[in-house]
Design an enzyme around this catalytic site. Structure first.
Site, short mmCIF file in Angstrom:
data_model
loop_
_atom_site.label_atom_id
_atom_site.label_comp_id
_atom_site.label_asym_id
_atom_site.label_seq_id
_atom_site.Cartn_x
_atom_site.Cartn_y
_atom_site.Cartn_z
N GLY A 190 0.84 -1.19 0.00
CA GLY A 190 0.00 0.00 0.00
C GLY A 190 0.87 1.23 0.00
N ALA A 218 0.54 4.44 -1.22
CA ALA A 218 0.08 5.82 -1.36
C ALA A 218 1.00 6.67 -0.48
CB ALA A 218 -1.37 5.94 -0.95
N VAL A 219 0.65 7.92 -0.26
CA VAL A 219 1.58 8.84 0.39
C VAL A 219 2.08 8.33 1.74
CG1 VAL A 219 1.83 11.15 1.37
CG2 VAL A 219 0.60 10.85 -0.77
N ASN A 226 2.48 -3.13 -4.06
CA ASN A 226 1.31 -2.30 -4.25
C ASN A 226 0.40 -3.00 -5.24
OD1 ASN A 226 0.23 0.52 -3.54
ND2 ASN A 226 -0.08 0.44 -5.76
N LYS A 261 -6.68 1.70 2.85
CA LYS A 261 -7.85 2.30 3.48
C LYS A 261 -8.46 1.34 4.50
CE LYS A 261 -9.20 5.42 -0.26
NZ LYS A 261 -10.27 5.79 -1.24
N ALA A 262 -9.00 1.93 5.56
CA ALA A 262 -9.63 1.13 6.61
C ALA A 262 -10.89 0.46 6.07
CB ALA A 262 -9.97 2.01 7.81
N SER A 322 0.58 8.58 13.85
CA SER A 322 0.16 9.98 13.78
C SER A 322 1.32 10.88 13.38
CB SER A 322 -0.38 10.45 15.14
OG SER A 322 -0.77 11.81 15.08
N GLY A 352 0.85 12.58 10.01
CA GLY A 352 0.64 12.89 8.60
C GLY A 352 1.79 12.39 7.74
N LYS A 392 -5.18 5.74 19.35
CA LYS A 392 -5.07 6.62 18.19
C LYS A 392 -6.38 7.33 17.93
CE LYS A 392 -3.31 8.35 14.33
NZ LYS A 392 -4.44 8.78 13.51
N HIS A 398 -6.66 10.05 20.44
CA HIS A 398 -5.73 11.11 20.00
C HIS A 398 -6.41 12.00 18.97
CE1 HIS A 398 -3.04 12.66 16.86
NE2 HIS A 398 -2.13 12.84 17.80
N ASN A 399 -7.05 11.39 17.98
CA ASN A 399 -7.69 12.18 16.93
C ASN A 399 -8.87 12.96 17.47
OD1 ASN A 399 -5.83 10.80 15.37
ND2 ASN A 399 -7.25 10.39 13.71
N GLU A 451 -7.49 15.91 19.06
CA GLU A 451 -7.07 16.79 17.96
C GLU A 451 -8.24 17.61 17.44
OE1 GLU A 451 -6.14 15.92 13.32
OE2 GLU A 451 -5.04 14.68 14.76
N TYR A 452 -9.40 16.97 17.27
CA TYR A 452 -10.61 17.70 16.83
C TYR A 452 -10.92 18.82 17.81
CZ TYR A 452 -12.37 14.61 13.08
OH TYR A 452 -12.55 13.93 11.89
#
Length: 480
Positions: free
Chosen positions: A12, A14-15, A35, A78-79, A131, A133, A186, A189-190, A193-194
């Protein structure tokens, strides 16, 4: 440069997956790459192959064959269903003792299910929160792995090497606990963050509408705040965003962005699971709802002419004093958000038997992650000194600070209300604080109402047992 055997593999690309693979390679590990579309694999090697040792593969069998035992296979997709599909593809190719590491934003309940199913096959499943990014994935994230102690013994040293490092040099990674503990932490944590982002946004709105400051001036205020107790990544980037000027229009960047905030779901999960656990996370909930409300453009347009006050900017001297009050309100509200988040971790840990070390959680959030803030050092110290601390607000230092801030905090909420500036985060945090310190809550009346219409019973203050009042003519009381 390539080897014939990889210490770890990433599927996987992606970025986030690409940057995590590069991070492993930069830290001296040989990394197998896979990938679904092989072109992305080869593009990574072509562009970044000089950063370390990569083994590009095109099939699942090639990928698994390139990994040394015990195999460490990191999944960065993706989840949800995509993660299950990858597991179904690779699990049959693995052997007892191998591990699948899910570095995506999975729901912790899915992680618990996957861990149980793979354990029955003799495989380790390591649900791992990551975490920071795309920049953190490359330069050093905060990492929150769950799973078995055996899997951490084989994987942990590698994660510690690629993780962010706190100012004291400690790696920002710890074995959080069994099965879904890592993804649960996690998620929280998010959620914090919100809440943090919402509180910062409310501070900005107050400084602009009530203080009369321009975005550039507010950027300078945030830069000043970032040299003190509010020192954090989010305060730092807020100043950058507010000082940015749109090249096309010459306007402040923040004025050309539509005021509709999006979300990917972890904030909603935090609130939903908190409801299941019976834990109040009102600050996080208000942040989630604020984003939701911002997206209802038709409703907002239809309501724009509703009566109410319009904000009137203060004079220069008053504005400076008000800015100081906003700083106090922001700091106090942030403490409440973290208090609620850690309370939820305590409840989740008890519910699922995880035995999570709160001091360790605070420690790994000090670097790499989005909410990294200077006062996490003090949160860590508070829980290290008292692992059974009922609440952050029970810590003498935090209690003293929030007590010193409360007059200004209340003044800010009053000013916002009088001037019609919405501050759901500040207001919810203050209401939570006052609810905790109240001698009695109106819940007594609520329970009486429930007994009246539903015979739900109640407990008395003067004796043990459950009671029900026969709400008729004589209103006699019976023990349930």
């Amino acid at each position: 440069m390539s080897s014939t055997s990889a210490q770890i593999g990433v599927t996987g690309l992606a970025v986030m997956g690409r940057n995590l693979a590069r991070n492993f390679a930069r830290n001296g590990y040989t990394v197998a790459l896979h990938n679904r579309t092989a072109a992305r694999t080869h593009a990574l090697v072509q562009e970044f192959g000089d950063e370390g040792d990569f083994i590009p593969t095109e099939t699942a069998k090639e990928f698994v064959a390139a990994l040394e035992r015990p195999r460490r296979l990191v999944v960065m997709v993706k989840a949800g269903e995509p993660t299950d599909a990858v597991i179904e593809e690779f699990a049959p190719l693995l052997e007892e003792g191998d591990m699948i590491v899910d570095g995506g934003n999975a729901h912790f309940a899915d992680t618990r299910r996957r861990e149980r199913e793979l354990r029955e096959q003799g495989l380790h499943f390591v649900g791992t929160g990551v975490s920071g990014g795309e920049e953190g994935a490359l330069l050093g994230p905060s990492i929150m792995p769950g799973g078995s102690e055996e899997s951490y013994a084989a994987l942990g040293p590698m994660l510690e090497r690629i993780s962010a490092k706190a100012e004291d040099g400690a790696p920002c990674v710890t074995h959080v606990g069994p099965d879904g503990a890592g993804h649960f932490v996690k998620m929280v944590h998010n959620g914090i963050e919100y809440a943090d982002m919402q509180l910062i946004a409310e501070a900005y709105q107050l400084l602009r509408d009530v203080g009369g400051y321009s975005p550039a001036q507010i950027a300078d205020i945030f830069r000043t705040w970032n040299t003190g107790r509010l020192d954090s990544y989010l305060i730092e980037i807020t100043a950058e965003v507010l000082s940015h000027v749109d090249a096309e229009t010459g306007k402040p960047f923040v004025d050309v962005v539509q005021d509709q905030a999006e979300q990917k779901g972890t904030g909603r999960w935090t609130v939903q699971i908190a409801l299941d656990l019976g834990v109040p996370v009102s600050g996080i909930a208000e942040a989630v709802f604020a984003r939701s409300l911002s997206g209802h453009t038709e409703l907002r347009a239809a309501s724009r002419d509703l009566p109410g006050p319009a904000a009137k900017p203060l004079g220069e001297a008053e504005a400076r004093a008000f800015a100081d009050q906003v700083e106090q309100a922001l700091y106090a509200s942030k403490i409440v958000s973290y208090t609620q988040g850690f309370h939820k971790i305590v409840a989740g840990s008890a519910e699922y038997g995880w035995d999570i070390d709160l001091g360790a959680v605070a420690s790994i959030w000090r670097g790499g992650c989005i909410i990294r803030a200077a006062f996490l050092d003090r949160i860590r110290a508070a829980y290290d000194a008292r692992p059974d601390l009922p609440s952050l607000l029970s810590d003498a230092t935090f209690a003293q600070e929030i007590g010193a801030a409360q007059d200004d905090w209340r003044a800010v909420v009053v000013a916002a209300t009088r001037q019609g500036v919405p501050t759901p985060g500040f207001s919810a945090a203050l209401a939570y604080y006052d609810a905790l310190r109240a001698d009695r809550l109106p819940a007594a009346l609520t329970q009486g109402q429930r007994d009246f219409f539903g015979a739900h019973t109640y407990r008395r203050t003067d004796r043990e047992g459950s009671f029900h009042t026969l709400w008729g003519g004589d209103r006699s009381e019976v023990r349930s």
